[in-house]
Design a protein around this motif. Structure first.
Motif, PDB file in Angstrom:
ATOM      1  N   GLY A   1       0.793  -1.220   0.000  1.00  0.00           N
ATOM      2  CA  GLY A   1       0.000   0.000   0.000  1.00  0.00           C
ATOM      3  C   GLY A   1       0.828   1.274   0.000  1.00  0.00           C
ATOM      4  N   ASP A   2       2.051   1.217   0.561  1.00  0.00           N
ATOM      5  CA  ASP A   2       2.900   2.410   0.574  1.00  0.00           C
ATOM      6  C   ASP A   2       3.907   2.418  -0.567  1.00  0.00           C
ATOM      7  OD1 ASP A   2       4.649   0.408   1.358  1.00  0.00           O
ATOM      8  OD2 ASP A   2       5.295   1.397   3.209  1.00  0.00           O
ATOM      9  N   GLY A   3       3.887   1.405  -1.427  1.00  0.00           N
ATOM     10  CA  GLY A   3       4.793   1.363  -2.568  1.00  0.00           C
ATOM     11  C   GLY A   3       6.225   1.025  -2.234  1.00  0.00           C
ATOM     12  N   SER A   4       6.494   0.563  -1.015  1.00  0.00           N
ATOM     13  CA  SER A   4       7.886   0.332  -0.596  1.00  0.00           C
ATOM     14  C   SER A   4       8.566  -0.787  -1.365  1.00  0.00           C
ATOM     15  CB  SER A   4       7.927   0.025   0.908  1.00  0.00           C
ATOM     16  OG  SER A   4       7.122  -1.099   1.208  1.00  0.00           O
ATOM     17  N   ASP A   5       7.797  -1.747  -1.890  1.00  0.00           N
ATOM     18  CA  ASP A   5       8.391  -2.863  -2.627  1.00  0.00           C
ATOM     19  C   ASP A   5       8.197  -2.704  -4.133  1.00  0.00           C
ATOM     20  OD1 ASP A   5       5.686  -3.223  -2.652  1.00  0.00           O
ATOM     21  OD2 ASP A   5       5.693  -5.168  -1.659  1.00  0.00           O
ATOM     22  N   LEU A   6       8.196  -1.462  -4.601  1.00  0.00           N
ATOM     23  CA  LEU A   6       7.940  -1.176  -6.015  1.00  0.00           C
ATOM     24  C   LEU A   6       8.894  -1.925  -6.931  1.00  0.00           C
ATOM     25  CD1 LEU A   6       6.618   0.400  -8.338  1.00  0.00           C
ATOM     26  CD2 LEU A   6       8.213   2.283  -7.850  1.00  0.00           C
ATOM     27  N   ALA A   7      10.191  -1.838  -6.669  1.00  0.00           N
ATOM     28  CA  ALA A   7      11.166  -2.451  -7.572  1.00  0.00           C
ATOM     29  C   ALA A   7      10.969  -3.958  -7.657  1.00  0.00           C
ATOM     30  CB  ALA A   7      12.584  -2.113  -7.109  1.00  0.00           C
ATOM     31  N   ALA A   8      10.750  -4.604  -6.525  1.00  0.00           N
ATOM     32  CA  ALA A   8      10.545  -6.050  -6.525  1.00  0.00           C
ATOM     33  C   ALA A   8       9.257  -6.416  -7.255  1.00  0.00           C
ATOM     34  CB  ALA A   8      10.517  -6.573  -5.094  1.00  0.00           C
ATOM     35  N   ALA A   9       8.196  -5.598  -7.082  1.00  0.00           N
ATOM     36  CA  ALA A   9       6.936  -5.865  -7.778  1.00  0.00           C
ATOM     37  C   ALA A   9       7.092  -5.691  -9.283  1.00  0.00           C
ATOM     38  CB  ALA A   9       5.844  -4.939  -7.244  1.00  0.00           C
ATOM     39  N   VAL A  10       7.858  -4.662  -9.702  1.00  0.00           N
ATOM     40  CA  VAL A  10       8.117  -4.465 -11.130  1.00  0.00           C
ATOM     41  C   VAL A  10       8.881  -5.654 -11.697  1.00  0.00           C
ATOM     42  CG1 VAL A  10       9.406  -3.074 -12.799  1.00  0.00           C
ATOM     43  CG2 VAL A  10       7.986  -1.949 -11.064  1.00  0.00           C
ATOM     44  N   GLN A  11       9.915  -6.102 -10.999  1.00  0.00           N
ATOM     45  CA  GLN A  11      10.700  -7.235 -11.478  1.00  0.00           C
ATOM     46  C   GLN A  11       9.846  -8.498 -11.578  1.00  0.00           C
ATOM     47  OE1 GLN A  11      13.722  -7.079 -12.681  1.00  0.00           O
ATOM     48  NE2 GLN A  11      13.902  -9.276 -13.085  1.00  0.00           N
ATOM     49  N   THR A  12       8.950  -8.700 -10.633  1.00  0.00           N
ATOM     50  CA  THR A  12       8.061  -9.865 -10.669  1.00  0.00           C
ATOM     51  C   THR A  12       7.167  -9.818 -11.902  1.00  0.00           C
ATOM     52  OG1 THR A  12       8.050  -9.951  -8.244  1.00  0.00           O
ATOM     53  CG2 THR A  12       6.309 -11.151  -9.386  1.00  0.00           C
ATOM     54  N   ILE A  13       6.654  -8.626 -12.230  1.00  0.00           N
ATOM     55  CA  ILE A  13       5.821  -8.478 -13.435  1.00  0.00           C
ATOM     56  C   ILE A  13       6.650  -8.738 -14.688  1.00  0.00           C
ATOM     57  CG2 ILE A  13       4.474  -6.860 -14.804  1.00  0.00           C
ATOM     58  CD1 ILE A  13       3.657  -5.486 -12.187  1.00  0.00           C
ATOM     59  N   LEU A  14       7.854  -8.176 -14.735  1.00  0.00           N
ATOM     60  CA  LEU A  14       8.701  -8.346 -15.916  1.00  0.00           C
ATOM     61  C   LEU A  14       9.051  -9.813 -16.149  1.00  0.00           C
ATOM     62  CD1 LEU A  14      11.135  -5.292 -15.540  1.00  0.00           C
ATOM     63  CD2 LEU A  14       9.088  -5.477 -16.971  1.00  0.00           C
TER      64      LEU A  14
ATOM     65  N   SER B   1       7.181 -12.314 -15.335  1.00  0.00           N
ATOM     66  CA  SER B   1       5.975 -13.132 -15.502  1.00  0.00           C
ATOM     67  C   SER B   1       5.745 -13.539 -16.949  1.00  0.00           C
ATOM     68  CB  SER B   1       4.753 -12.373 -14.987  1.00  0.00           C
ATOM     69  OG  SER B   1       4.452 -11.271 -15.838  1.00  0.00           O
ATOM     70  N   GLY B   2       6.400 -12.823 -17.886  1.00  0.00           N
ATOM     71  CA  GLY B   2       6.246 -13.151 -19.295  1.00  0.00           C
ATOM     72  C   GLY B   2       5.219 -12.313 -20.022  1.00  0.00           C
TER      73      GLY B   2
ATOM     74  N   LEU C   1      -1.918  -1.829 -10.626  1.00  0.00           N
ATOM     75  CA  LEU C   1      -3.013  -2.309 -11.460  1.00  0.00           C
ATOM     76  C   LEU C   1      -2.656  -3.564 -12.245  1.00  0.00           C
ATOM     77  CD1 LEU C   1      -4.203   1.178 -12.697  1.00  0.00           C
ATOM     78  CD2 LEU C   1      -5.643  -0.467 -11.513  1.00  0.00           C
ATOM     79  N   LEU C   2      -1.375  -3.767 -12.491  1.00  0.00           N
ATOM     80  CA  LEU C   2      -0.945  -4.897 -13.315  1.00  0.00           C
ATOM     81  C   LEU C   2      -0.191  -5.946 -12.508  1.00  0.00           C
ATOM     82  CD1 LEU C   2       0.239  -2.867 -16.452  1.00  0.00           C
ATOM     83  CD2 LEU C   2      -1.958  -4.031 -16.116  1.00  0.00           C
ATOM     84  N   SER C   3      -0.351  -5.939 -11.184  1.00  0.00           N
ATOM     85  CA  SER C   3       0.324  -6.931 -10.353  1.00  0.00           C
ATOM     86  C   SER C   3      -0.005  -8.341 -10.821  1.00  0.00           C
ATOM     87  CB  SER C   3      -0.092  -6.768  -8.882  1.00  0.00           C
ATOM     88  OG  SER C   3       0.410  -5.556  -8.363  1.00  0.00           O
ATOM     89  N   VAL C   4       0.913  -9.258 -10.576  1.00  0.00           N
ATOM     90  CA  VAL C   4       0.759 -10.631 -11.053  1.00  0.00           C
ATOM     91  C   VAL C   4      -0.502 -11.274 -10.494  1.00  0.00           C
ATOM     92  CG1 VAL C   4       1.791 -12.938 -10.984  1.00  0.00           C
ATOM     93  CG2 VAL C   4       3.220 -10.940 -11.470  1.00  0.00           C
ATOM     94  N   ASP C   5      -0.790 -11.083  -9.206  1.00  0.00           N
ATOM     95  CA  ASP C   5      -2.009 -11.625  -8.593  1.00  0.00           C
ATOM     96  C   ASP C   5      -3.095 -10.556  -8.638  1.00  0.00           C
ATOM     97  OD1 ASP C   5      -0.783 -14.005  -8.090  1.00  0.00           O
ATOM     98  OD2 ASP C   5      -0.381 -13.599  -5.977  1.00  0.00           O
ATOM     99  N   ALA C   6      -4.003 -10.689  -9.596  1.00  0.00           N
ATOM    100  CA  ALA C   6      -5.077  -9.700  -9.728  1.00  0.00           C
ATOM    101  C   ALA C   6      -6.115  -9.908  -8.633  1.00  0.00           C
ATOM    102  CB  ALA C   6      -5.735  -9.823 -11.097  1.00  0.00           C
ATOM    103  N   PRO C   7      -6.480  -8.855  -7.900  1.00  0.00           N
ATOM    104  CA  PRO C   7      -7.482  -8.993  -6.829  1.00  0.00           C
ATOM    105  C   PRO C   7      -8.884  -9.034  -7.424  1.00  0.00           C
ATOM    106  CG  PRO C   7      -6.856  -6.715  -7.024  1.00  0.00           C
ATOM    107  CD  PRO C   7      -6.009  -7.464  -8.024  1.00  0.00           C
TER     108      PRO C   7
END
Length: 387
Positions: A223-236, A238-239, A297-303
């Motif tokens: 919620g605070d965006g602290s793990d932005l880089a890790a979340a971006v890398q996870t999306i990248l 994912s394929g 909005l584009l996280s790997v696990d869509a809520p």
């Protein structure tokens, strides 16, 4: 999908029932109740993890969060002066939703005087909780009912007692959700806990998103965006290329990158014509905010439900249409509720989504938030029941 959201007794929301679609855009003027509706939905979600009492206490207690007007405005609408009357019902803050499978209703009230000394006078008490099937709560559709400390679940045509001493400051969703004994409670709790809220994530110079962080696989942006880089890398990894495409769409062919050194992840944007990518600490507030929104909005696990509050804040007008396209893409995977001040964003979403999008316009009438154009026939059916 959540089909109906209902709130009664919270700030300016004396009694509001809102229909929800796959993409719901909530608009209205300043002070019309948009933020109150967002906060009420967030309070409802906090019943799932036991935080609702603490959140209300931080708002100043239930007395501070309650509707401040009279119980009824019928006389004022006939031209009489607004004045207090003798209450016919108990003081309460009620919230609930209906969905394609189960619905949930919670009734919060003031604590009963016990004569015992306590320092927790601001803590509201849970007076009632109900889980039901179908669009409207009815006695025949109830599968769980909680009144004060007594919790019962339906067992065929009768009721089975689960507990009779549940503390008044705890939600049944937090304390009792055994999938083998009460699968409905477990289902509602899991659904509510999976909702995600993003509200004005920090992008100032000291924002967590601007600092390198230890990175682990991250399928949901914090919620605070602290793990932005890790979340971006996870999306990248994912394929899927949705994130690259939306960043290129918004910033003339730019692309997101993650720089890794000694286990620390730092997000960056590589732009055409630049000799090196710009790290998060170097990005403008608007660029970083857009990257945060895109990652959320584009996280790997869509809520199942994603709620955004004024995502257009600090974005240049040229980013409104790319933001609308981003939200449209995300709404194919998640139901979205969007609160916005931007007429341009609302119009762009209407143009992109046709019948999938609905606009809820809030207005004020004698201090009460109302849904513009909603009448007796167009208001979604909803029943609060009684204590």
């Amino acid at each position: 999908m959540i089909t109906t959201l209902a709130v009664s007794g919270y700030r300016s929301l004396r009694d509001v029932v809102v229909p929800l679609s796959p993409l719901t855009v909530v608009t209205g003027g300043n002070g019309s109740g948009k933020s109150s509706l967002y906060r009420a939905l967030r309070l409802l979600a906090q019943c799932g993890d036991g935080q609702v009492v603490g959140s209300l206490a931080r708002e100043g207690g239930l007395q501070s969060a309650l509707w401040a007007g009279p119980e009824s405005l019928a006389g004022a609408r006939r031209g009489a002066a607004v004045e207090g009357t003798v209450r016919k019902g108990p003081i309460s803050l009620r919230m609930g939703y209906a969905s394609d499978d189960f619905g949930y209703l919670v009734d919060l009230g003031l604590p009963q005087p016990t004569g015992l000394p306590t320092a927790f006078q601001r803590d509201p008490h849970v007076k009632r909780e109900l889980i039901f099937s179908g669009p409207v709560m009815r006695p025949a559709t109830l599968s769980m009912r909680r009144r004060r400390g007594l919790v019962e679940v339906r067992d065929g045509r009768s009721w089975s007692q689960v507990r009779d001493d549940l503390p008044a400051y705890r939600s049944v969703l937090r304390e009792y959700a055994d999938p083998h004994v009460a699968p409905e409670i477990s289902s509602v709790r899991d659904q509510i806990r999976s909702w995600r809220f993003y509200d004005n994530i920090r992008v100032d110079a000291d924002a967590p998103a601007r600092r390198p962080q230890v990175g682990t696989r991250t399928s949901v942006l914090a919620g605070d965006g602290s793990d932005l880089a890790a979340a971006v890398q996870t999306i990248l990894e994912s394929g899927f290329d949705d994130l690259e495409r939306t960043i290129a769409d918004a910033f003339d062919g730019a692309r997101p990158e993650v720089l890794i050194a000694d286990g620390l992840f730092d997000v960056a944007i590589a732009q055409p014509g630049m000799l090196r990518p710009l790290r998060a600490a170097e990005l403008s507030d608007g660029t970083l905010r857009y990257l945060l929104l895109a990652t959320a909005l584009l996280s790997v696990d869509a809520p199942p439900l994603l709620v955004l509050n004024e995502p257009e804040t600090s974005l240049h007008s040229s980013l409104i249409e790319p933001l609308a396209r981003l939200i449209t893409a995300a709404s194919m995977r998640s139901q979205i509720v969007l609160v916005t001040h931007s007429r341009a964003l609302a119009d762009a979403l209407q143009a992109d989504n046709g019948d999938r999008v609905s606009e809820v316009v809030l207005d004020k009438n004698l201090g009460e938030t109302v849904v513009q154009g909603q009448g007796m026939l167009s208001k979604p059916p909803w029943e609060w029941g009684s204590r």
